[in-house]
Design an enzyme around this catalytic site. Structure first.
Site, PDB file in Angstrom:
ATOM      1  N   LEU A  21      19.425  11.347  43.050  1.00 20.28           N
ATOM      2  CA  LEU A  21      20.668  11.985  43.494  1.00 20.28           C
ATOM      3  C   LEU A  21      21.595  12.102  42.289  1.00 20.28           C
ATOM      4  CD1 LEU A  21      21.433  10.222  46.907  1.00 20.28           C
ATOM      5  CD2 LEU A  21      20.687  12.585  46.565  1.00 20.28           C
ATOM      6  N   ASP A  63      10.557  12.408  45.409  1.00 22.51           N
ATOM      7  CA  ASP A  63      11.041  13.799  45.352  1.00 22.51           C
ATOM      8  C   ASP A  63       9.914  14.830  45.330  1.00 22.51           C
ATOM      9  OD1 ASP A  63      14.061  13.833  45.052  1.00 22.51           O
ATOM     10  OD2 ASP A  63      13.560  12.374  43.518  1.00 22.51           O
ATOM     11  N   GLU A  68       9.310  23.102  43.772  1.00 23.86           N
ATOM     12  CA  GLU A  68       9.857  24.136  42.896  1.00 23.86           C
ATOM     13  C   GLU A  68      10.074  23.625  41.466  1.00 23.86           C
ATOM     14  OE1 GLU A  68      13.327  27.173  43.419  1.00 23.86           O
ATOM     15  OE2 GLU A  68      14.186  25.178  43.309  1.00 23.86           O
ATOM     16  N   ASP A  69      10.326  22.326  41.317  1.00 24.12           N
ATOM     17  CA  ASP A  69      10.823  21.853  40.023  1.00 24.12           C
ATOM     18  C   ASP A  69       9.778  21.620  38.932  1.00 24.12           C
ATOM     19  OD1 ASP A  69      13.555  21.940  40.650  1.00 24.12           O
ATOM     20  OD2 ASP A  69      13.328  20.138  41.868  1.00 24.12           O
ATOM     21  N   ARG A  88      10.410  11.849  38.097  1.00 26.98           N
ATOM     22  CA  ARG A  88       9.732  12.962  38.764  1.00 26.98           C
ATOM     23  C   ARG A  88       8.546  13.515  37.967  1.00 26.98           C
ATOM     24  NH1 ARG A  88      13.103  17.398  41.665  1.00 26.98           N
ATOM     25  NH2 ARG A  88      10.949  17.655  42.363  1.00 26.98           N
ATOM     26  N   ARG A 133      19.436  18.694  33.915  1.00 25.70           N
ATOM     27  CA  ARG A 133      17.975  18.531  33.980  1.00 25.70           C
ATOM     28  C   ARG A 133      17.230  19.394  32.942  1.00 25.70           C
ATOM     29  NH1 ARG A 133      16.413  16.577  39.162  1.00 25.70           N
ATOM     30  NH2 ARG A 133      17.880  14.891  39.624  1.00 25.70           N
ATOM     31  N   HIS A 163      21.303  22.345  39.873  1.00 23.47           N
ATOM     32  CA  HIS A 163      20.460  23.360  39.228  1.00 23.47           C
ATOM     33  C   HIS A 163      21.161  24.725  39.215  1.00 23.47           C
ATOM     34  CE1 HIS A 163      16.773  20.839  40.602  1.00 23.47           C
ATOM     35  NE2 HIS A 163      16.858  20.734  39.290  1.00 23.47           N
ATOM     36  N   CYS A 250      13.874  24.813  47.068  1.00 24.48           N
ATOM     37  CA  CYS A 250      13.273  23.634  46.417  1.00 24.48           C
ATOM     38  C   CYS A 250      11.895  23.261  46.956  1.00 24.48           C
ATOM     39  CB  CYS A 250      14.153  22.407  46.599  1.00 24.48           C
ATOM     40  SG  CYS A 250      15.843  22.636  46.110  1.00 24.48           S
TER      41      CYS A 250
HETATM   42  N1  GLY Z   1      16.536  14.927  44.845  1.00 25.78           N
HETATM   43  C1  GLY Z   1      16.171  16.087  44.124  1.00 25.78           C
HETATM   44  C2  GLY Z   1      16.313  15.886  42.669  1.00 25.78           C
HETATM   45  O1  GLY Z   1      17.238  15.244  42.269  1.00 25.78           O
HETATM   46  O2  GLY Z   1      15.542  16.327  41.861  1.00 25.78           O
END
Ligand code: GLY
Length: 267
Positions: A21, A63, A68-69, A88, A133, A163, A250
């Site tokens: 978060l 996560d 998508e990330d 992640r 990020r 994002h 996402c």
């Molecule tokens: N909870 C989604 C992220 O922070 O990547």
């Protein structure tokens, strides 16, 4: 005729309450409800003719539902990223394996970081957010990869949200849905801009599928605004994953599939 569209999704991790978060206070997530809402999201996409490839949950990666990330997929290539949140990064390997069935794979290398949520495609334009990020090296490496395929790439500074696609989304018809307080909207010069209502500042994340704009049900004023402007809108209940700082883009990675190109679409 439209090109067939595929969406890769992943089941919700039982550990989602341990998610990253950045801008939201932690609230308990009802895991069963999150799973049911995610199933309804997949059903919504399937109802629009999207073929769903649903990957199994990654129980140890809270996560991992946010597929998508770890990757950015365009017609020509899938770019596998190094995500900004170290927790992640292990999500990428199984996604890369799944995507290797559909696209040649390229990898960003350190010190690049980039989250797919920071990449907005509108036809041959790609906008990459400079965010907490995604760093300058991530923008530089990904831009070089996309320019090989004649995409016009631009960076956009993101402030006060997770994002780029928390701040703006391509919704078709050369139009971008935007919260201008979070980005310099001048970067989208040449596009029609639709401002989210003041009462719904988090509503700028929208998912374009075929000619339908999907938004969370919690943004009724945005729905009314888009419908007044002639967009076809569907809403989904995303209340649990919104607590994990998610938007509608996402939880899928959507790409064209097949050879008959008639309509272009954003990612
Ligand atoms: N909870 C989604 C992220 O922070 O990547």
């Amino acid at each position: 005729m439209r090109r067939p569209v595929t969406a890769i999704t992943r089941q919700v991790s039982a550990s989602i309450n341990n998610c990253e978060l950045s801008f939201h206070a932690r609230q308990p997530i009802d895991v069963a409800k999150a799973m049911a809402q995610h199933k309804a999201y997949e059903d919504c996409l399937a109802g629009l003719g999207v073929r769903i490839v649903s990957l199994p949950a990654e129980p140890e990666l809270p996560d991992a539902v946010f597929v998508e990330d770890p990757a950015v997929v365009v017609d020509e290539v899938a770019v596998i990223s190094i995500m900004g949140a170290p927790s992640r990064r292990p999500e990428a390997s199984s996604l890369a394996e799944a995507l290797s069935h559909y696209r040649p794979i390229k990898f960003l290398v350190e010190p690049a970081t980039l989250d797919g949520g920071d990449v907005l495609r509108a036809g041959r334009f790609i906008f990459v957010g400079l965010s907490q990020r995604t760093n300058q090296e991530g923008i530089a490496q990904s831009s070089d990869m996309f320019r090989v395929y004649d995409y016009q790439v631009q960076s956009v500074e993101v402030r006060g949200c997770l994002h780029l696609k928390s701040a703006c989304s391509y919704i078709g018809h050369d139009t971008v849905l935007v919260n201008r307080s979070l980005i310099d909207a001048e970067r989208f010069r040449g596009f029609e801009l639709v401002d989210v209502p003041d009462e719904e500042p988090a509503a700028a994340n929208a998912l374009l599928v075929q000619d339908v704009v999907i938004i969370p049900a919690s943004f009724p004023k945005t729905r009314a605004l888009l419908e007044q402007r002639g967009f076809r809108v569907q809403t989904i209940d995303l209340s649990e994953l919104q607590k994990a700082e998610a938007g509608v883009t996402c939880t899928s990675i959507i790409f064209n599939h097949g050879a008959t190109a008639v309509e272009d679409r954003g990612v």
